[in-house]
Scaffold this motif. Structure first.
Motif, PDB file in Angstrom:
ATOM      1  N   GLN A 147       0.904  -1.218  -0.019  1.00 25.49           N
ATOM      2  CA  GLN A 147       0.065  -0.156  -0.047  1.00 25.49           C
ATOM      3  C   GLN A 147       0.747   1.346  -0.040  1.00 25.49           C
ATOM      4  O   GLN A 147       0.499   2.248  -0.608  1.00 25.49           O
ATOM      5  N   ALA A 148       1.849   1.177   0.773  1.00 23.10           N
ATOM      6  CA  ALA A 148       2.941   2.369   0.548  1.00 23.10           C
ATOM      7  C   ALA A 148       3.499   2.539  -0.622  1.00 23.10           C
ATOM      8  O   ALA A 148       3.686   3.828  -0.964  1.00 23.10           O
ATOM      9  N   LEU A 149       4.003   1.436  -1.176  1.00 29.75           N
ATOM     10  CA  LEU A 149       4.656   1.484  -2.614  1.00 29.75           C
ATOM     11  C   LEU A 149       3.701   2.086  -3.351  1.00 29.75           C
ATOM     12  O   LEU A 149       4.084   3.095  -4.514  1.00 29.75           O
ATOM     13  N   GLN A 150       2.345   1.853  -3.335  1.00 29.21           N
ATOM     14  CA  GLN A 150       1.197   2.227  -4.265  1.00 29.21           C
ATOM     15  C   GLN A 150       1.424   4.050  -4.285  1.00 29.21           C
ATOM     16  O   GLN A 150       1.394   4.697  -5.039  1.00 29.21           O
ATOM     17  N   VAL A 151       1.453   4.453  -2.923  1.00 31.41           N
ATOM     18  CA  VAL A 151       1.260   5.779  -2.662  1.00 31.41           C
ATOM     19  C   VAL A 151       2.509   6.465  -3.192  1.00 31.41           C
ATOM     20  O   VAL A 151       2.669   7.514  -3.738  1.00 31.41           O
ATOM     21  N   ALA A 152       3.881   5.900  -2.923  1.00 27.73           N
ATOM     22  CA  ALA A 152       5.034   6.285  -3.344  1.00 27.73           C
ATOM     23  C   ALA A 152       5.169   6.432  -5.041  1.00 27.73           C
ATOM     24  O   ALA A 152       5.624   7.368  -5.480  1.00 27.73           O
ATOM     25  N   LYS A 153       4.643   5.483  -5.378  1.00 23.62           N
ATOM     26  CA  LYS A 153       4.874   5.499  -7.064  1.00 23.62           C
ATOM     27  C   LYS A 153       3.932   6.533  -7.761  1.00 23.62           C
ATOM     28  O   LYS A 153       4.393   7.189  -8.577  1.00 23.62           O
ATOM     29  N   SER A 154       2.915   6.612  -6.817  1.00 24.62           N
ATOM     30  CA  SER A 154       2.045   7.683  -7.295  1.00 24.62           C
ATOM     31  C   SER A 154       2.539   9.214  -7.283  1.00 24.62           C
ATOM     32  O   SER A 154       2.524  10.159  -8.157  1.00 24.62           O
ATOM     33  N   ASN A 155       3.300   9.481  -6.035  1.00 22.73           N
ATOM     34  CA  ASN A 155       3.876  10.518  -5.803  1.00 22.73           C
ATOM     35  C   ASN A 155       4.970  10.675  -6.840  1.00 22.73           C
ATOM     36  O   ASN A 155       5.327  11.933  -7.189  1.00 22.73           O
ATOM     37  N   ALA A 156       5.704   9.758  -7.020  1.00 23.76           N
ATOM     38  CA  ALA A 156       7.008  10.191  -8.119  1.00 23.76           C
ATOM     39  C   ALA A 156       6.393  10.305  -9.383  1.00 23.76           C
ATOM     40  O   ALA A 156       7.017  11.251 -10.141  1.00 23.76           O
ATOM     41  N   GLN A 157       5.180   9.786  -9.885  1.00 20.84           N
ATOM     42  CA  GLN A 157       4.895  10.041 -11.199  1.00 20.84           C
ATOM     43  C   GLN A 157       4.314  11.645 -11.141  1.00 20.84           C
ATOM     44  O   GLN A 157       4.484  12.254 -12.037  1.00 20.84           O
ATOM     45  N   THR A 158       3.453  12.037 -10.118  1.00 19.32           N
ATOM     46  CA  THR A 158       2.837  13.349  -9.895  1.00 19.32           C
ATOM     47  C   THR A 158       4.317  14.563  -9.879  1.00 19.32           C
ATOM     48  O   THR A 158       4.111  15.504 -10.480  1.00 19.32           O
ATOM     49  N   ASN A 159       5.357  13.993  -9.255  1.00 19.86           N
ATOM     50  CA  ASN A 159       6.400  15.119  -9.118  1.00 19.86           C
ATOM     51  C   ASN A 159       7.572  14.947 -10.208  1.00 19.86           C
ATOM     52  O   ASN A 159       8.430  15.330 -10.194  1.00 19.86           O
TER      53      ASN A 159
END
Length: 279
Positions: A147-159
């Motif tokens: 679940q954390a990795l899913q949030v992290a991947k989304s943040n990487a894409q956004t930034n």
């Protein structure tokens, strides 16, 4: 409740939050998000009408925070870190200012030959993403929580940050990856410690608590590092303010030829460990 202007909404919410022993600044953060205004604009337009379609939602969120302690970052779904915006939820820790100091310490100590950085126990990805964008180095990130990795991947894409992701326990999935710098803000709260309800009830316990009086994660990471054939040039940890001596001792006990320093944060509390391999 009849809140007709931005000024009235700020005044009511601030008093309501104070009455419940909450930080009044939360009122402004919620208004900034609901109205998509910077704080300076809230002040400049405080006599303007508060859109009536926003009033009920504003009151609901203020009352939620006041009565339950739910973090304002969860109510708005994001948090600022190092000048960027990151999505957060109950699966990841909310970024804290002290971690920005860890970033600064790593960047200051980087050498030209440091090609690969690994952020282990990445959570929301704030450390990995920030270091990638600030340094341009190859950046790896691991976490045991999907679940954390899913949030992290989304943040990487956004930034707009290119990170290589790994699922597993700290360094375990990175056995065959060359690593020059290890960075980690692992769980370090002892299980008997009592935390503020905004943390205790809403941050993921997997990212907060560790056995062995809060030292278990450091023990694991240091032992994993010791078992590697190639040793990183630098290891950087965020630590609890009373853990400096214990973590330093762990490094010296398992890793040879590292010079270890304990650094304080802006509040003059021990907060970071930097271990540099002697050349």
């Amino acid at each position: 409740m009849n809140l007709t202007t931005i000024e009235e909404a700020r005044r009511w919410a601030s008093l309501f939050l104070k009455k419940h022993n909450r930080e009044p600044r939360v009122a402004d953060l919620l208004l900034e998000d609901l109205l998509q205004m910077k704080f300076s604009m809230l002040l400049a337009y405080e006599r303007d009408a508060l859109p009536q379609d926003k009033v009920e939602m504003f009151i609901k969120k203020v009352e939620q925070h006041a009565t339950t302690g739910i973090p304002v970052q969860h109510l708005i779904g994001e948090a600022d870190f190092y000048g960027r915006t990151f999505a957060v939820n109950s699966d990841v820790l909310i970024p804290r200012p002290e971690t920005e100091e860890l970033i600064e310490g790593v960047v200051k100590r980087l050498q030209p030959d440091d090609q690969t950085i690994a952020d282990i126990g990445t959570g929301s990805g704030i450390i990995a993403i920030t270091l990638k964008l600030e340094t341009g180095r190859r950046t790896l990130a691991s976490d045991i929580s999907p679940q954390a990795l899913q949030v992290a991947k989304s943040n990487a894409q956004t930034n707009g940050a290119e990170i290589e992701w790994f699922k597993g326990d700290f360094l375990e999935p990175l056995d065959h990856e060359p690593i020059d710098v290890i960075v980690s803000n692992p769980p370090y709260i002892a299980r008997h410690e009592q935390l503020d309800d905004t943390v205790q009830n809403f941050d993921p316990h997997l990212a907060l608590y560790a056995d062995a009086d809060g030292l278990a994660a450091y023990q694991t990471i240091i032992q994993q590092t010791a078992s590697r054939n190639d040793k990183p040039r630098m290891i950087a940890f965020e630590i609890g303010h009373e853990q400096g001596a214990a973590v330093k001792q762990l490094i010296h006990a398992h890793l040879a030829n590292y010079h270890v320093t304990i650094e304080q944060d802006i509040n003059k509390k021990d907060r970071m460990i930097f271990a540099i391999l002697d050349s």
